[in-house]
Scaffold this active site. Sequence first.
Site, PDB file in Angstrom:
ATOM      1  N   LYS A  38       0.839  -1.199   0.000  1.00  9.41           N
ATOM      2  CA  LYS A  38       0.000   0.000   0.000  1.00  9.41           C
ATOM      3  C   LYS A  38       0.875   1.250   0.000  1.00  9.41           C
ATOM      4  CE  LYS A  38      -2.297   1.536   3.666  1.00  9.41           C
ATOM      5  NZ  LYS A  38      -2.003   3.002   3.713  1.00  9.41           N
ATOM      6  N   ASP A  65      -3.312   4.239  -2.337  1.00  7.21           N
ATOM      7  CA  ASP A  65      -4.219   4.673  -1.277  1.00  7.21           C
ATOM      8  C   ASP A  65      -4.311   6.201  -1.280  1.00  7.21           C
ATOM      9  OD1 ASP A  65      -5.719   4.996   1.015  1.00  7.21           O
ATOM     10  OD2 ASP A  65      -4.091   4.443   2.386  1.00  7.21           O
ATOM     11  N   LYS A  67      -7.503   7.818  -1.682  1.00  3.56           N
ATOM     12  CA  LYS A  67      -8.824   8.181  -1.154  1.00  3.56           C
ATOM     13  C   LYS A  67      -9.466   9.322  -1.943  1.00  3.56           C
ATOM     14  CE  LYS A  67      -7.656   6.772   3.575  1.00  3.56           C
ATOM     15  NZ  LYS A  67      -6.188   6.566   3.433  1.00  3.56           N
ATOM     16  N   ASP A  70     -14.080  13.875  -4.799  1.00  2.00           N
ATOM     17  CA  ASP A  70     -14.263  15.083  -5.593  1.00  2.00           C
ATOM     18  C   ASP A  70     -15.574  14.939  -6.367  1.00  2.00           C
ATOM     19  OD1 ASP A  70     -13.681  17.492  -7.137  1.00  2.00           O
ATOM     20  OD2 ASP A  70     -11.566  17.124  -6.669  1.00  2.00           O
ATOM     21  N   THR A 129     -10.129   4.787  10.737  1.00  2.00           N
ATOM     22  CA  THR A 129      -9.977   4.154  12.051  1.00  2.00           C
ATOM     23  C   THR A 129      -9.615   5.149  13.145  1.00  2.00           C
ATOM     24  OG1 THR A 129      -7.725   3.559  11.418  1.00  2.00           O
ATOM     25  CG2 THR A 129      -9.411   1.863  11.188  1.00  2.00           C
ATOM     26  N   ARG A 221       3.194  -0.337  10.877  1.00  2.00           N
ATOM     27  CA  ARG A 221       4.330  -0.098  11.761  1.00  2.00           C
ATOM     28  C   ARG A 221       4.777  -1.314  12.559  1.00  2.00           C
ATOM     29  NH1 ARG A 221       1.879   5.674  13.594  1.00  2.00           N
ATOM     30  NH2 ARG A 221      -0.010   4.560  12.971  1.00  2.00           N
TER      31      ARG A 221
END
Length: 248
Positions: A38, A65, A67, A70, A129, A221
Amino acid sequence: MEINEKIKEKIVLALDVEDIEDAKKLVDSLYPYVGTFKVGLQLYTKYGNEVVDYISGKNSNFFLDVKLHDIPNTVEKASENVVLRGANFFNVHATGGLKMMQAAVQGAKKASEKLNKKPPVILAVTMLTSISQDVMNDEFEINTDVSDFAIRLAKLAKKAGMTGVVASSLEAKKIKETCGVDFKVLCPGIRPAWSTKDDQKRIATPKFAIEQGADYLVIGRAVTQAPNPIEAMEKIYEEIGEIKCLQH
């Protein structure tokens, strides 16, 4: 270790790093374990197509990614460009509405036909999230349960023809029940039991997310900042491998 292809397909590794050389090192070492890499705004706005071209060079999938959010016409053209760039996954915000999501599907379809290739996985982002119930109520002044709102957006995404949604694992089971087993759910906020929560509020372990119906797990991470990323990934494989449906 022997790679379980069922597990590999579910792993989406978030390359949320500052430097492209760090990203390349992660791709070099982890591509045998990762179904899709990603590339988010942090890396893409700094290095552009250099990073996605590097991933493609490893014959690996990449998820752009970005997002999209518009007006429908702009999203349609942007979606077409994303697919022409080679993305196997991309996403839009479900809060852009039905027509915007339909435009994204149409743009992706046009590009896939030009390339004579399988259409990408197009996902609608329901609720980030980082959005807690308090944020919903106090900042947005929306007096609706955050999980219920995510389900409502998932139903809209299915109506628009999206492949699936990006949603918390806490909503995955309900989304599958509401939208059908073939409607894909990608779950961010995945943290193995041995890792920290960082800044995300609604998290889950890989095992829990899959048991709730997650098709794809975004892991970041816990692996990318680990002293030994390969060792961390192998620990995740072991955890997921305990799930009976993935043992064969």
